[in-house]
Design a protein around this motif. Structure first.
Motif, PDB file in Angstrom:
ATOM      1  N   PRO A 119       0.720  -1.197  -0.442  1.00  0.00           N
ATOM      2  CA  PRO A 119       0.468  -0.002   0.241  1.00  0.00           C
ATOM      3  C   PRO A 119       0.762   1.346  -0.244  1.00  0.00           C
ATOM      4  N   ASP A 120       0.636   2.180  -0.332  1.00  0.00           N
ATOM      5  CA  ASP A 120       0.812   3.396  -0.981  1.00  0.00           C
ATOM      6  C   ASP A 120       1.501   3.822   0.296  1.00  0.00           C
ATOM      7  N   LYS A 121       0.772   3.882   1.928  1.00  0.00           N
ATOM      8  CA  LYS A 121       0.863   4.339   2.961  1.00  0.00           C
ATOM      9  C   LYS A 121       2.390   3.702   3.396  1.00  0.00           C
ATOM     10  N   ASP A 122       2.534   2.726   3.303  1.00  0.00           N
ATOM     11  CA  ASP A 122       3.028   1.447   3.793  1.00  0.00           C
ATOM     12  C   ASP A 122       4.591   1.699   2.957  1.00  0.00           C
ATOM     13  N   VAL A 123       5.052   2.947   1.379  1.00  0.00           N
ATOM     14  CA  VAL A 123       5.726   2.738   0.165  1.00  0.00           C
ATOM     15  C   VAL A 123       6.158   4.160   1.097  1.00  0.00           C
ATOM     16  N   GLU A 124       5.648   4.791   1.572  1.00  0.00           N
ATOM     17  CA  GLU A 124       6.072   6.188   2.469  1.00  0.00           C
ATOM     18  C   GLU A 124       6.987   5.764   3.893  1.00  0.00           C
ATOM     19  N   LYS A 125       6.139   5.208   4.232  1.00  0.00           N
ATOM     20  CA  LYS A 125       7.610   4.782   5.481  1.00  0.00           C
ATOM     21  C   LYS A 125       8.568   4.055   5.619  1.00  0.00           C
ATOM     22  N   LEU A 126       8.642   2.742   3.929  1.00  0.00           N
ATOM     23  CA  LEU A 126       9.377   1.807   4.266  1.00  0.00           C
ATOM     24  C   LEU A 126      10.726   3.583   3.799  1.00  0.00           C
ATOM     25  N   ASN A 127       9.945   3.736   3.084  1.00  0.00           N
ATOM     26  CA  ASN A 127      10.894   4.860   1.798  1.00  0.00           C
ATOM     27  C   ASN A 127      12.233   5.826   3.036  1.00  0.00           C
ATOM     28  N   GLU A 128      10.693   6.152   3.891  1.00  0.00           N
ATOM     29  CA  GLU A 128      11.462   7.234   5.376  1.00  0.00           C
ATOM     30  C   GLU A 128      12.646   6.023   6.066  1.00  0.00           C
ATOM     31  N   LEU A 129      12.511   5.108   5.673  1.00  0.00           N
ATOM     32  CA  LEU A 129      13.536   4.164   6.271  1.00  0.00           C
ATOM     33  C   LEU A 129      14.847   4.000   6.214  1.00  0.00           C
ATOM     34  N   GLY A 130      14.462   4.669   4.176  1.00  0.00           N
ATOM     35  CA  GLY A 130      15.726   4.305   3.640  1.00  0.00           C
ATOM     36  C   GLY A 130      15.685   3.118   2.398  1.00  0.00           C
ATOM     37  N   VAL A 131      14.714   2.552   2.405  1.00  0.00           N
ATOM     38  CA  VAL A 131      14.297   1.788   0.895  1.00  0.00           C
ATOM     39  C   VAL A 131      13.849   2.672  -0.321  1.00  0.00           C
ATOM     40  N   GLY A 132      14.742   1.856  -1.126  1.00  0.00           N
ATOM     41  CA  GLY A 132      14.519   3.057  -2.612  1.00  0.00           C
ATOM     42  C   GLY A 132      13.126   2.377  -3.400  1.00  0.00           C
ATOM     43  N   LYS A 133      12.778   2.572  -4.075  1.00  0.00           N
ATOM     44  CA  LYS A 133      11.785   2.522  -4.779  1.00  0.00           C
ATOM     45  C   LYS A 133      10.801   1.285  -4.370  1.00  0.00           C
ATOM     46  N   LEU A 134      10.137   1.209  -4.695  1.00  0.00           N
ATOM     47  CA  LEU A 134       9.172   0.193  -4.693  1.00  0.00           C
ATOM     48  C   LEU A 134       8.105  -0.136  -5.835  1.00  0.00           C
ATOM     49  N   PHE A 135       8.523  -1.081  -6.556  1.00  0.00           N
ATOM     50  CA  PHE A 135       7.723  -1.159  -7.695  1.00  0.00           C
ATOM     51  C   PHE A 135       6.203  -1.819  -7.477  1.00  0.00           C
ATOM     52  N   ALA A 136       5.290  -1.405  -8.221  1.00  0.00           N
ATOM     53  CA  ALA A 136       3.906  -2.611  -7.700  1.00  0.00           C
ATOM     54  C   ALA A 136       3.965  -2.834  -8.735  1.00  0.00           C
ATOM     55  N   PRO A 137       2.505  -4.387  -9.040  1.00  0.00           N
ATOM     56  CA  PRO A 137       2.853  -5.169 -10.130  1.00  0.00           C
ATOM     57  C   PRO A 137       3.072  -4.738 -11.643  1.00  0.00           C
TER      58      PRO A 137
END
Length: 158
Positions: A119-137
């Motif tokens: 989910p988009d809200k989780d993508v934002e949290k993960l990006n804040e932790l330093g995870v790079g771009k996350l790609f959807a199916p």
């Protein structure tokens, strides 16, 4: 999109990838990982093949890996990037654990990216932790390859 436009866009992406390949003395090394009990690896295999076709050296871990196994493989293989495919819903557990293990092992210049049902809200949290771009199916494999190559070009010395 007309078929001719699709081929033109694909050819332009191919040329961009070829120009990026000239910037490296060795192939970019990417570890593609499936962490946890998620047994769906078709997408991970497609990404691994696409990255290989884009000139990268790809190591695929196979199914049911632990974060510790992935980081140990990343160290042994001296990878530039780790791509995590996750469809199980455990992304808010898996990615933070991998990020902590990277930090613990002083792997500060390795890209963590990935994809799956996130989910988009989780993508934002993960990006804040330093995870790079996350790609959807359904994301373009060319877009993923260009992203990894640009990140490595700007953050690693090869």
């Amino acid at each position: 999109m007309k078929l001719s436009q699709h081929f033109t866009k694909s050819y332009q992406t191919f040329l961009a990838l070829e120009m990026l390949n000239d910037d490296f003395e060795r192939p970019i090394r990417v570890l593609v990982a499936k962490i946890g009990l998620d047994g769906h690896d078709r997408g991970a295999k497609i990404i691994a093949t696409s990255l290989r076709d884009a000139g990268m050296e790809v190591i695929y871990t196979g199914l049911r890996q632990t974060p510790e196994m992935v980081i140990n493989t990343a160290i042994q293989e001296d990878v530039d990037a780790i791509g995590i495919s996750i469809l199980s819903g455990a992304h808010m557990t898996v990615f933070p654990k991998v990020m902590q293990l990277l930090k613990d092992n002083e792997l500060n210049d390795v890209l963590i990216t990935g994809g799956g049902i996130i989910p988009d809200k989780d993508v934002e949290k993960l990006n804040e932790l330093g995870v790079g771009k996350l790609f959807a199916p359904g994301s373009s494999t060319n877009e993923i390859a260009v992203y990894i190559k640009n990140w490595v070009l700007n953050n690693r010395k090869l």
